[in-house]
Design a protein around this motif. Structure first.
Motif, PDB file in Angstrom:
ATOM      1  N   UNK A  46      13.001  -8.305 -17.385  1.00  0.00           N
ATOM      2  CA  UNK A  46      13.431  -7.080 -18.059  1.00  0.00           C
ATOM      3  C   UNK A  46      12.523  -6.822 -19.247  1.00  0.00           C
ATOM      4  N   UNK A  47      11.928  -5.649 -19.292  1.00  0.00           N
ATOM      5  CA  UNK A  47      11.067  -5.225 -20.388  1.00  0.00           C
ATOM      6  C   UNK A  47      11.849  -4.308 -21.319  1.00  0.00           C
ATOM      7  N   UNK A  48      11.788  -4.582 -22.627  1.00  0.00           N
ATOM      8  CA  UNK A  48      12.523  -3.806 -23.620  1.00  0.00           C
ATOM      9  C   UNK A  48      11.582  -3.135 -24.608  1.00  0.00           C
ATOM     10  N   UNK A  49      11.942  -1.925 -25.010  1.00  0.00           N
ATOM     11  CA  UNK A  49      11.270  -1.252 -26.112  1.00  0.00           C
ATOM     12  C   UNK A  49      12.063  -1.567 -27.379  1.00  0.00           C
ATOM     13  N   UNK A  50      11.508  -2.439 -28.227  1.00  0.00           N
ATOM     14  CA  UNK A  50      12.194  -2.842 -29.438  1.00  0.00           C
ATOM     15  C   UNK A  50      11.600  -2.189 -30.682  1.00  0.00           C
ATOM     16  N   UNK A  51      10.999  -0.999 -30.494  1.00  0.00           N
ATOM     17  CA  UNK A  51      10.557  -0.226 -31.651  1.00  0.00           C
ATOM     18  C   UNK A  51      11.791   0.191 -32.453  1.00  0.00           C
ATOM     19  N   UNK A  72      28.148 -12.686 -12.244  1.00  0.00           N
ATOM     20  CA  UNK A  72      27.758 -13.198 -10.933  1.00  0.00           C
ATOM     21  C   UNK A  72      27.704 -14.726 -10.943  1.00  0.00           C
ATOM     22  N   UNK A  73      27.287 -15.304 -12.083  1.00  0.00           N
ATOM     23  CA  UNK A  73      27.260 -16.756 -12.205  1.00  0.00           C
ATOM     24  C   UNK A  73      28.648 -17.349 -12.154  1.00  0.00           C
ATOM     25  N   UNK A  74      29.620 -16.689 -12.792  1.00  0.00           N
ATOM     26  CA  UNK A  74      30.997 -17.165 -12.759  1.00  0.00           C
ATOM     27  C   UNK A  74      31.555 -17.164 -11.337  1.00  0.00           C
ATOM     28  N   UNK A  75      31.060 -16.238 -10.526  1.00  0.00           N
ATOM     29  CA  UNK A  75      31.522 -16.142  -9.139  1.00  0.00           C
ATOM     30  C   UNK A  75      30.687 -16.992  -8.185  1.00  0.00           C
ATOM     31  N   UNK A  76      29.655 -17.654  -8.719  1.00  0.00           N
ATOM     32  CA  UNK A  76      28.807 -18.500  -7.894  1.00  0.00           C
ATOM     33  C   UNK A  76      27.956 -17.742  -6.901  1.00  0.00           C
ATOM     34  N   UNK A  77      27.602 -16.502  -7.220  1.00  0.00           N
ATOM     35  CA  UNK A  77      26.846 -15.674  -6.283  1.00  0.00           C
ATOM     36  C   UNK A  77      25.340 -15.846  -6.473  1.00  0.00           C
ATOM     37  N   UNK A  78      24.609 -15.294  -5.493  1.00  0.00           N
ATOM     38  CA  UNK A  78      23.177 -15.588  -5.384  1.00  0.00           C
ATOM     39  C   UNK A  78      22.361 -15.067  -6.560  1.00  0.00           C
ATOM     40  N   UNK A  79      22.784 -13.967  -7.207  1.00  0.00           N
ATOM     41  CA  UNK A  79      21.995 -13.430  -8.312  1.00  0.00           C
ATOM     42  C   UNK A  79      21.838 -14.461  -9.426  1.00  0.00           C
ATOM     43  N   UNK A  80      22.870 -15.271  -9.627  1.00  0.00           N
ATOM     44  CA  UNK A  80      22.832 -16.244 -10.725  1.00  0.00           C
ATOM     45  C   UNK A  80      21.796 -17.332 -10.501  1.00  0.00           C
ATOM     46  N   UNK A  81      21.293 -17.446  -9.279  1.00  0.00           N
ATOM     47  CA  UNK A  81      20.257 -18.447  -9.002  1.00  0.00           C
ATOM     48  C   UNK A  81      18.849 -17.900  -9.242  1.00  0.00           C
ATOM     49  N   UNK A  82      18.778 -16.634  -9.671  1.00  0.00           N
ATOM     50  CA  UNK A  82      17.501 -16.007 -10.031  1.00  0.00           C
ATOM     51  C   UNK A  82      17.429 -15.928 -11.550  1.00  0.00           C
ATOM     52  N   UNK A  83      16.395 -16.456 -12.134  1.00  0.00           N
ATOM     53  CA  UNK A  83      16.242 -16.434 -13.587  1.00  0.00           C
ATOM     54  C   UNK A  83      15.914 -15.016 -14.055  1.00  0.00           C
ATOM     55  N   UNK A  84      16.613 -14.580 -15.096  1.00  0.00           N
ATOM     56  CA  UNK A  84      16.314 -13.285 -15.717  1.00  0.00           C
ATOM     57  C   UNK A  84      15.582 -13.528 -17.026  1.00  0.00           C
ATOM     58  N   UNK A  85      14.351 -13.031 -17.111  1.00  0.00           N
ATOM     59  CA  UNK A  85      13.524 -13.216 -18.297  1.00  0.00           C
ATOM     60  C   UNK A  85      13.353 -11.881 -19.014  1.00  0.00           C
ATOM     61  N   UNK A  86      13.499 -11.897 -20.316  1.00  0.00           N
ATOM     62  CA  UNK A  86      13.456 -10.674 -21.108  1.00  0.00           C
ATOM     63  C   UNK A  86      12.244 -10.679 -22.015  1.00  0.00           C
ATOM     64  N   UNK A  87      11.471  -9.619 -21.974  1.00  0.00           N
ATOM     65  CA  UNK A  87      10.246  -9.528 -22.765  1.00  0.00           C
ATOM     66  C   UNK A  87      10.326  -8.333 -23.712  1.00  0.00           C
ATOM     67  N   UNK A  88      10.140  -8.604 -24.978  1.00  0.00           N
ATOM     68  CA  UNK A  88      10.109  -7.594 -26.019  1.00  0.00           C
ATOM     69  C   UNK A  88       8.760  -6.893 -26.057  1.00  0.00           C
ATOM     70  N   UNK A  89       8.772  -5.579 -26.235  1.00  0.00           N
ATOM     71  CA  UNK A  89       7.532  -4.857 -26.522  1.00  0.00           C
ATOM     72  C   UNK A  89       7.814  -3.882 -27.657  1.00  0.00           C
TER      73      UNK A  89
END
Length: 383
Positions: A46-51, A72-89
């Motif tokens: 996820x790319x964020x505009x932090x201006x 999704x993690x609480x429900x044990x579903x597949x999305x929670x097994x994918x890492x979400x990385x957040x990048x500030x711009x």
């Protein structure tokens, strides 16, 4: 419904302004000293505009996306097994180019999710196309319509044109025939005026324009408002609209202010809008406080449980973007690859997110929902 002002959260919002380029969690592109090759584990970014102008909007939308991952993690579903990385711009072209250059070299990134805000999302998609980089772009906060027909982008909410049609239609229905349009900068006027002018012309509305520059504060713009006309369209964020209406109130100016989807009622109330100045908002998701859709009820309960945050339309939109991503991942199944995700996005399959329909009825946008609502001078949301 009355929205309470929460000074503590407002202070926290200001403190959240991190330096551009700092990763917020799971630092994207970073490598351990012992690594000798790029990581290949499945990840989304996820790319964020932090201006300064966009940080409050970006923070709320990102909170919603991360909440979806947590649920999704609480429900044990597949999305929670994918890492979400957040990048500030900082939202600039240079920052976007640097991020996309790194993304292009990282085979482990499956998709971009929840890019925010609007100008950043447009720049990101422009950059992907210029590089010929086929990467799914899921649920960006992009009201701009130039990429509506791109099969790699899942645009989930009403476009700026749809919002303007509703907003200006509301003005026309109230007997308004003279509208003042306020642009924060000349660049905003260049980007948005063709759409605004076209919509106004179709309704027979006469426009007068007021344009600031990169150093003009909203209060200074309010001081330059011309006399006459009962309604003002201000294309800005919640904090800017609050400052603008504060200055109007100080001058005894109580004309209606129209604002589009970047402004949501709870955030606007956090920043204390001008007393006695009514604001009409175009909301592109259901009411985060009053809707009884199961997806919204889950959002409300988990937001309070996990983040201790008040509901807002922006974080609800981020949550819906995350839930759409989860539904797409389930539909695609294994093996999960960029190519399979791209195919899933291109097919535009309808999906129900706990009662909220994503149907791409026009082949481009997952929803055309726009609800013009009035935030009256006492803080009540009507409509």
């Amino acid at each position: 419904m009355q929205y309470p002002t929460d000074p503590g959260r407002r202070r926290w919002l200001r403190q959240w302004a991190l330096p551009a380029g700092l990763a917020l969690s799971h630092p994207a592109f970073a490598q351990n000293k012992t690594e000798t090759s790029p990581r290949t584990a499945a990840r989304m970014v996820q790319l964020l505009d932090m201006s300064v102008a966009q940080q409050e909007l970006s923070r709320d939308y990102s909170t919603g996306v991360r909440l979806a991952w947590a649920v999704e993690g609480q429900k044990g579903r597949s999305l929670s097994r994918i890492s979400l990385e957040t990048v500030n711009t900082d939202g600039s072209a240079a920052a976007v180019n640097a991020a996309l250059d790194r993304i292009a070299q990282d085979a482990g990134i499956l998709a971009l999710v929840g890019t925010v805000g609007d100008a950043l999302a447009v720049r990101v998609q422009d950059g992907l196309n210029q590089r010929g980089l086929k990467l799914p772009h899921l649920g960006p906060w992009m009201a701009d319509g130039r990429h509506d027909s791109d099969p790699s982008v899942a645009l989930l909410f009403a476009s700026r044109s749809m919002q303007l049609r509703k907003a200006l239609g509301s003005a026309y229905g109230m007997g308004v025939n003279d509208l003042i349009v306020v642009y924060s900068t000349a660049e905003d006027q260049r980007l948005y005026d063709p759409e605004v002018s076209g919509m106004a012309q179709s309704l027979g509305l006469k426009l007068r324009r007021l344009t600031g520059n990169s150093v003009t504060q909203p209060g200074a713009l309010a001081a330059r408002l011309p006399a006459g006309g009962s309604m003002i369209l201000f294309l800005a964020t919640s904090a800017e609209v609050a400052q603008f209406t504060q200055a109007m109130a100080q001058r005894g100016d109580h004309r209606f202010v129209l604002a589009l989807g970047d402004v949501d009622a709870p955030s606007l109330m956090q920043f204390t809008p001008g007393r006695g100045v009514p604001v009409i908002l175009t909301q592109v998701v259901p009411s985060p406080l009053r809707s009884h859709l199961s997806v919204v009820e889950t959002y409300r309960s988990r937001l309070g449980e996990l983040y201790d945050e008040p509901p807002s339309t922006i974080s609800l939109a981020g949550y819906l973007a995350g839930q759409y991503t989860a539904a797409l991942v389930r539909e695609v199944g294994s093996p999960l690859t960029r190519e399979r995700l791209l195919d899933g996005v291109a097919r535009r399959k309808p999906v129900s997110l706990g009662g909220w329909a994503i149907d791409f009825r026009d082949g481009r946008r997952g929803s055309q929902f726009v609800n013009p609502t009035l935030l009256d001078p006492s803080g009540r949301l009507i409509g």
